[in-house]
Design a protein around this motif. Structure first.
Motif, mmCIF file in Angstrom:
data_model
loop_
_atom_site.group_PDB
_atom_site.id
_atom_site.type_symbol
_atom_site.label_atom_id
_atom_site.label_comp_id
_atom_site.label_asym_id
_atom_site.label_seq_id
_atom_site.Cartn_x
_atom_site.Cartn_y
_atom_site.Cartn_z
ATOM 1 N N GLY A 1 0.795 -1.231 0.000
ATOM 2 C CA GLY A 1 0.000 0.000 0.000
ATOM 3 C C GLY A 1 0.821 1.272 0.000
ATOM 4 N N GLU A 2 0.376 2.248 0.801
ATOM 5 C CA GLU A 2 1.012 3.556 0.823
ATOM 6 C C GLU A 2 2.446 3.503 1.334
ATOM 7 O OE1 GLU A 2 -0.075 6.343 -0.511
ATOM 8 O OE2 GLU A 2 -1.797 5.173 -1.209
ATOM 9 N N GLU A 3 2.728 2.589 2.245
ATOM 10 C CA GLU A 3 4.090 2.447 2.749
ATOM 11 C C GLU A 3 5.038 2.061 1.622
ATOM 12 O OE1 GLU A 3 6.660 0.055 6.215
ATOM 13 O OE2 GLU A 3 4.665 -0.667 5.591
ATOM 14 N N LEU A 4 4.595 1.131 0.782
ATOM 15 C CA LEU A 4 5.412 0.704 -0.355
ATOM 16 C C LEU A 4 5.544 1.821 -1.377
ATOM 17 C CD1 LEU A 4 6.980 -1.384 -1.934
ATOM 18 C CD2 LEU A 4 4.797 -2.334 -2.748
ATOM 19 N N GLU A 5 4.455 2.553 -1.613
ATOM 20 C CA GLU A 5 4.496 3.652 -2.575
ATOM 21 C C GLU A 5 5.491 4.727 -2.137
ATOM 22 O OE1 GLU A 5 2.945 3.713 -5.619
ATOM 23 O OE2 GLU A 5 2.648 1.642 -4.985
ATOM 24 N N GLU A 6 5.519 5.015 -0.849
ATOM 25 C CA GLU A 6 6.461 6.010 -0.328
ATOM 26 C C GLU A 6 7.895 5.515 -0.459
ATOM 27 O OE1 GLU A 6 7.387 8.461 3.827
ATOM 28 O OE2 GLU A 6 5.506 7.357 3.573
ATOM 29 N N TYR A 7 8.101 4.231 -0.190
ATOM 30 C CA TYR A 7 9.443 3.654 -0.303
ATOM 31 C C TYR A 7 9.936 3.700 -1.749
ATOM 32 C CZ TYR A 7 13.039 0.055 -0.673
ATOM 33 O OH TYR A 7 14.204 -0.619 -0.958
ATOM 34 N N LYS A 8 9.051 3.457 -2.692
ATOM 35 C CA LYS A 8 9.421 3.406 -4.105
ATOM 36 C C LYS A 8 9.955 4.732 -4.635
ATOM 37 C CE LYS A 8 6.099 1.926 -6.596
ATOM 38 N NZ LYS A 8 4.785 1.485 -7.094
ATOM 39 N N GLN A 9 9.559 5.828 -4.003
ATOM 40 C CA GLN A 9 9.944 7.144 -4.510
ATOM 41 C C GLN A 9 11.453 7.338 -4.523
ATOM 42 O OE1 GLN A 9 7.804 10.202 -2.419
ATOM 43 N NE2 GLN A 9 5.801 9.364 -2.935
ATOM 44 N N ASN A 10 12.148 6.710 -3.586
ATOM 45 C CA ASN A 10 13.606 6.858 -3.525
ATOM 46 C C ASN A 10 14.317 5.503 -3.579
ATOM 47 O OD1 ASN A 10 13.685 9.808 -3.085
ATOM 48 N ND2 ASN A 10 12.725 9.303 -1.137
ATOM 49 N N ALA A 11 13.643 4.526 -4.144
ATOM 50 C CA ALA A 11 14.204 3.174 -4.185
ATOM 51 C C ALA A 11 15.393 3.109 -5.139
ATOM 52 C CB ALA A 11 13.138 2.175 -4.621
ATOM 53 N N GLU A 12 16.454 2.446 -4.706
ATOM 54 C CA GLU A 12 17.615 2.248 -5.553
ATOM 55 C C GLU A 12 17.387 1.061 -6.482
ATOM 56 O OE1 GLU A 12 21.003 1.737 -3.089
ATOM 57 O OE2 GLU A 12 20.905 3.752 -2.224
ATOM 58 N N LYS A 13 18.082 1.074 -7.616
ATOM 59 C CA LYS A 13 17.973 -0.026 -8.557
ATOM 60 C C LYS A 13 18.591 -1.287 -7.960
ATOM 61 C CE LYS A 13 16.005 1.991 -12.083
ATOM 62 N NZ LYS A 13 14.690 1.532 -12.586
ATOM 63 N N LYS A 14 17.918 -2.418 -8.174
ATOM 64 C CA LYS A 14 18.387 -3.681 -7.628
ATOM 65 C C LYS A 14 18.365 -4.747 -8.721
ATOM 66 C CE LYS A 14 16.289 -2.513 -3.177
ATOM 67 N NZ LYS A 14 15.765 -1.220 -3.628
ATOM 68 N N SER A 15 19.191 -5.753 -8.545
ATOM 69 C CA SER A 15 19.193 -6.880 -9.471
ATOM 70 C C SER A 15 18.156 -7.902 -9.033
ATOM 71 C CB SER A 15 20.576 -7.537 -9.519
ATOM 72 O OG SER A 15 20.528 -8.757 -10.239
ATOM 73 N N ILE A 16 17.435 -8.451 -9.983
ATOM 74 C CA ILE A 16 16.449 -9.476 -9.647
ATOM 75 C C ILE A 16 17.127 -10.713 -9.069
ATOM 76 C CG2 ILE A 16 14.785 -8.699 -11.363
ATOM 77 C CD1 ILE A 16 15.716 -11.006 -13.147
ATOM 78 N N ASN A 17 18.410 -10.868 -9.336
ATOM 79 C CA ASN A 17 19.138 -12.035 -8.853
ATOM 80 C C ASN A 17 19.436 -11.969 -7.356
ATOM 81 O OD1 ASN A 17 19.331 -13.139 -11.500
ATOM 82 N ND2 ASN A 17 21.038 -11.763 -11.931
ATOM 83 N N ASP A 18 19.234 -10.789 -6.745
ATOM 84 C CA ASP A 18 19.508 -10.626 -5.318
ATOM 85 C C ASP A 18 18.263 -10.824 -4.463
ATOM 86 O OD1 ASP A 18 22.154 -10.017 -5.867
ATOM 87 O OD2 ASP A 18 21.761 -7.866 -6.034
ATOM 88 N N TYR A 19 17.120 -11.151 -5.097
ATOM 89 C CA TYR A 19 15.861 -11.245 -4.374
ATOM 90 C C TYR A 19 15.111 -12.524 -4.721
ATOM 91 C CZ TYR A 19 16.345 -6.489 -2.655
ATOM 92 O OH TYR A 19 16.789 -5.379 -1.996
ATOM 93 N N ASN A 20 14.261 -12.935 -3.795
ATOM 94 C CA ASN A 20 13.350 -14.044 -4.035
ATOM 95 C C ASN A 20 11.988 -13.478 -4.421
ATOM 96 O OD1 ASN A 20 15.115 -16.245 -3.222
ATOM 97 N ND2 ASN A 20 14.867 -15.493 -1.117
ATOM 98 N N PHE A 21 11.396 -14.026 -5.472
ATOM 99 C CA PHE A 21 10.076 -13.603 -5.929
ATOM 100 C C PHE A 21 9.113 -14.773 -5.792
ATOM 101 C CE2 PHE A 21 13.039 -10.770 -7.870
ATOM 102 C CZ PHE A 21 12.392 -9.565 -8.013
ATOM 103 N N GLU A 22 8.014 -14.529 -5.089
ATOM 104 C CA GLU A 22 6.991 -15.559 -4.945
ATOM 105 C C GLU A 22 5.703 -15.077 -5.617
ATOM 106 O OE1 GLU A 22 4.401 -17.865 -1.492
ATOM 107 O OE2 GLU A 22 6.279 -16.847 -0.954
#
Length: 244
Positions: free
Chosen positions: A65-86
């Motif tokens: 929700g809004e917490e994620l939207e606020e975080y996204k505003q200054n989110a750094e670029k990340k590699s998909i290989n560094d995360y788990n996606f479910e």
């Protein structure tokens, strides 16, 4: 005579400034100045509308929700290989998206992992599609195309403005393209790379960008007479992302 030499010096200086300015403009056009503006603007409401149509709910490191939207505003670029996606709760969905909704969804759904910035997409009255963005070539090579990165026939910078125009559709996850023009920065892609053989290569490798989502089934993705993108397929309703 000294006056003539002085005039010549200023002429050469002016010429040097023009040349350097031209070189900077060409270089900057590849990524610094931003991609071509297609005139597509979107609001947060366009993103929420698009998200509602897809039905997807996204959780990143416990944020929604809004917490994620606020975080996204200054989110750094990340590699998909560094995360788990479910991905879970797959459902069949049929919906249409306007140019603004499509542009909003592509820019906002996963900006920390997405390989394209300032992306705009639109459908022209004749059904031709346009796309414009700044591609993160460096991350695309490592995240999706490490096996073929060394085979690219053209030397490319890590950041590259791209523009394309043509007829594109997806049927049963297979891309079909009939490009009219393709620009890398200010430079048009040579004709030999627009011929059938090269288009076949594009159709083979481009789907990696969307089939990175396991179980995604695009039955059809096309456009309609209203200038909207039309989607029919099976997509996950829940996406959870956690750091490895």
């Amino acid at each position: 005579m000294s006056s003539e030499k002085g005039n010549l010096k200023y002429v050469l200086l002016a010429a040097a400034v023009v040349i350097l300015g031209s070189v900077f403009w060409v270089y900057a056009s590849f990524s610094i100045l931003g991609p071509k503006d297609l005139g597509v603007e979107y609001t947060h409401e366009d993103y929420l509308s698009a998200l509602e149509k897809t039905g997807m709910q996204i959780e990143f490191e416990g944020m929604t929700g809004e917490e994620l939207e606020e975080y996204k505003q200054n989110a750094e670029k990340k590699s998909i290989n560094d995360y788990n996606f479910e991905f879970s709760d797959y459902e069949r969905k049929e919906f249409t998206l306007t140019a603004a909704e499509s542009t909003a969804l592509l820019n906002e759904i996963a900006p920390g992992f997405w390989w394209f910035d300032d992306l705009q997409v639109k459908v022209l009255p004749d059904g031709t599609m346009e796309g414009s963005s700044t591609a993160d070539i460096g991350r695309l090579k490592t995240d999706l195309y490490s096996d073929v990165a060394d085979d690219v026939p053209l030397p490319l910078p890590d950041k590259l403005n791209i523009y394309s125009k043509g007829r594109i559709s997806v049927t049963n996850n297979q891309l079909s393209g009939d490009p009219e023009s393709f620009y890398l920065g200010p430079v048009s892609l040579p004709e030999k790379y627009m011929e059938e053989e090269s288009v076949d290569v594009m159709e083979e490798y481009f789907p990696r960008i969307y089939t990175v989502v396991p179980g995604l089934e695009i039955t059809s993705l096309d456009s309609n007479e209203n200038g909207e993108f039309v989607f029919d397929g099976v997509i996950p309703q829940k996406v959870s992302v956690t750091k490895k």
